[in-house]
Motif scaffolding. Structure first.
Motif, short mmCIF file in Angstrom:
data_model
loop_
_atom_site.label_atom_id
_atom_site.label_comp_id
_atom_site.label_asym_id
_atom_site.label_seq_id
_atom_site.Cartn_x
_atom_site.Cartn_y
_atom_site.Cartn_z
N GLU A 1 -8.74 -4.61 -1.06
CA GLU A 1 -9.86 -4.18 -1.74
C GLU A 1 -9.85 -2.74 -1.98
O GLU A 1 -9.90 -2.13 -3.02
N GLU A 2 -9.55 -1.97 -0.66
CA GLU A 2 -9.61 -0.35 -0.94
C GLU A 2 -8.53 -0.01 -2.08
O GLU A 2 -8.37 1.03 -2.70
N ASN B 1 -9.31 -6.08 3.65
CA ASN B 1 -9.92 -4.89 3.20
C ASN B 1 -8.93 -3.98 2.64
O ASN B 1 -9.40 -2.94 1.65
N MET B 2 -7.93 -4.21 3.29
CA MET B 2 -6.81 -3.21 2.50
C MET B 2 -6.52 -3.25 1.04
O MET B 2 -6.59 -2.24 0.43
N GLN C 1 -9.51 -0.53 -5.59
CA GLN C 1 -10.57 0.72 -5.93
C GLN C 1 -9.98 1.90 -6.02
O GLN C 1 -10.23 2.79 -7.00
N GLU C 2 -8.90 2.14 -5.05
CA GLU C 2 -8.03 3.51 -5.28
C GLU C 2 -7.68 3.67 -6.67
O GLU C 2 -7.47 4.61 -7.20
N ASP D 1 0.90 -1.27 0.02
CA ASP D 1 0.11 0.03 0.02
C ASP D 1 0.99 1.18 0.02
O ASP D 1 0.20 2.50 0.06
N TRP E 1 -12.51 -8.23 -8.02
CA TRP E 1 -11.26 -7.33 -7.94
C TRP E 1 -9.98 -7.98 -7.78
O TRP E 1 -8.78 -7.41 -7.87
#
Length: 343
Positions: free
Chosen positions: A242-243, A239-240, A246-247, A200, A300
């Motif tokens: 997937e975010e 969750n990280m 999306q970002e 990330d 995703w």
């Protein structure tokens, strides 16, 4: 009538913008990469080595050419030399490509660096600007060599680097140019493979086709966690990811994933030390089962390459505590999941 007309035109313009925006977004694949990471060998890959890959319903293989930094005080890469194993250099990669293509397997070329004494590549950094420039020159030659091979052989995916966070973080302009240079000669999909704890923090995902992660996320402190405990251990990480998808509007790929078949395998899944053991074949199988249930159904998520697969039909087995799933209960779990997402 004029007012209605203006409103209608406004609505049409908004709709057109939405359509055009959607057309610019990266495609999130529904079909999965059911891949294996093939261990480079001193010997040639043979047709009989490929049959077990097909039997577990794999549809993709990652080929791993190696480069070496022989002396950290002189940071340059050595690669494609006769001193390396056959499977680690150009001749071995091209030989494997021909055989694997005959089985309609998708391929990814995924270059790796080996540092002296097995030091972690993510911590690598040059001491001076001059050393950075020297290292970058040899790294560019290394990557472009295999990018050309990937293009010449219609390889589906090319990985521009593996677990090189300090390098990627401290030299962003170099990586931006490197990606452009690779794009100029290779027309397939690009990915970079970052370690689980830094995925990330990479700034150039928008320039690639996939967000690549070597997915050795810690999931449990227990010696042999239950399915529920493993599933719970995934949630924050999932969750990280997937975010992140999306970002950047990019699919996430597990450029590596896997577990050793031993107690505490999910505490530090990256740990390959031979000083720890305690064979637990069931935990490896259980952990893979939950990983597949959590990720392979997500739109995703692109799929991944299990670490790792050996050419030998006798690899793995009940007394083996290493990462390979071969000849272990985990092999049947992989086969079943691949069958469910076969394409």
């Amino acid at each position: 009538m004029a007012r209605i007309s203006k409103i209608s035109i406004h609505v049409l313009i908004l709709a057109l913008i939405a359509v055009l925006s959607g057309s610019c977004q990266a495609e999130i694949p529904l079909k999965k990469i059911n891949g294996i990471s093939l261990v480079a060998s001193r010997d040639s890959l043979r047709s009989e080595h490929i049959l077990p890959m097909v039997e577990i319903n794999a549809n993709a293989v990652a080929l791993v050419p190696y480069a070496f930094v022989p002396n950290k005080d002189e940071p340059r890469l050595i690669f494609n030399t006769e001193r390396q194993w056959f499977g680690e250099r150009v001749a071995g990669i091209e030989h494997a490509i021909k055989l694997l293509k005959k089985q309609d397997l998708r391929l990814m070329i995924k270059p790796h660096i080996w540092l002296r004494n097995g030091e972690f590549t993510g911590d690598f950094k040059a001491s001076t600007e001059s050393d950075w420039v020297k290292f970058e020159s040899t790294y560019r030659d290394y990557i472009l060599l295999y990018a050309r091979i990937a293009e010449e052989n219609n390889i589906e995916t090319f990985c521009i680097g593996t677990e090189l966070f300090n390098f990627a973080d401290q030299r962003p302009d170099y990586w931006k140019q490197l990606i452009a240079d690779v794009r100029s000669i290779y027309k397939g999909k690009l990915v970079y493979a970052e370690n689980w704890d830094k995925v990330d923090k990479i700034e150039f995902w928008d320039q690639l086709d996939y967000i690549g992660v070597d997915a050795y996320f810690p999931l449990s402190e227990e010696s042999s966690p239950t399915e529920e405990e493993i599933r719970n251990g995934w949630q924050n990480h999932k969750n990280m990811l997937e975010e992140l998808s999306q970002e950047f509007n990019k699919p996430v790929m597990f450029t590596e994933y896997g577990y050793r078949s031993m107690d505490y395998a999910l505490k530090e899944p990256w740990n390959s030390s031979r000083d720890i053991s305690g064979i637990n074949q069931e935990l490896q199988a259980r952990a893979l089962k939950i990983l597949y249930e959590e990720f392979w159904g997500e739109n995703w998520f692109a799929g991944g390459y299990i670490w790792k697969w050996h050419q030998s039909e006798n690899a793995g087995g009940p007394d083996n505590d290493r990462f390979t799933p071969q000849n272990k209960p985990a092999e049947a779990v992989i086969q079943k999941n691949h069958e469910n997402f076969r394409n």
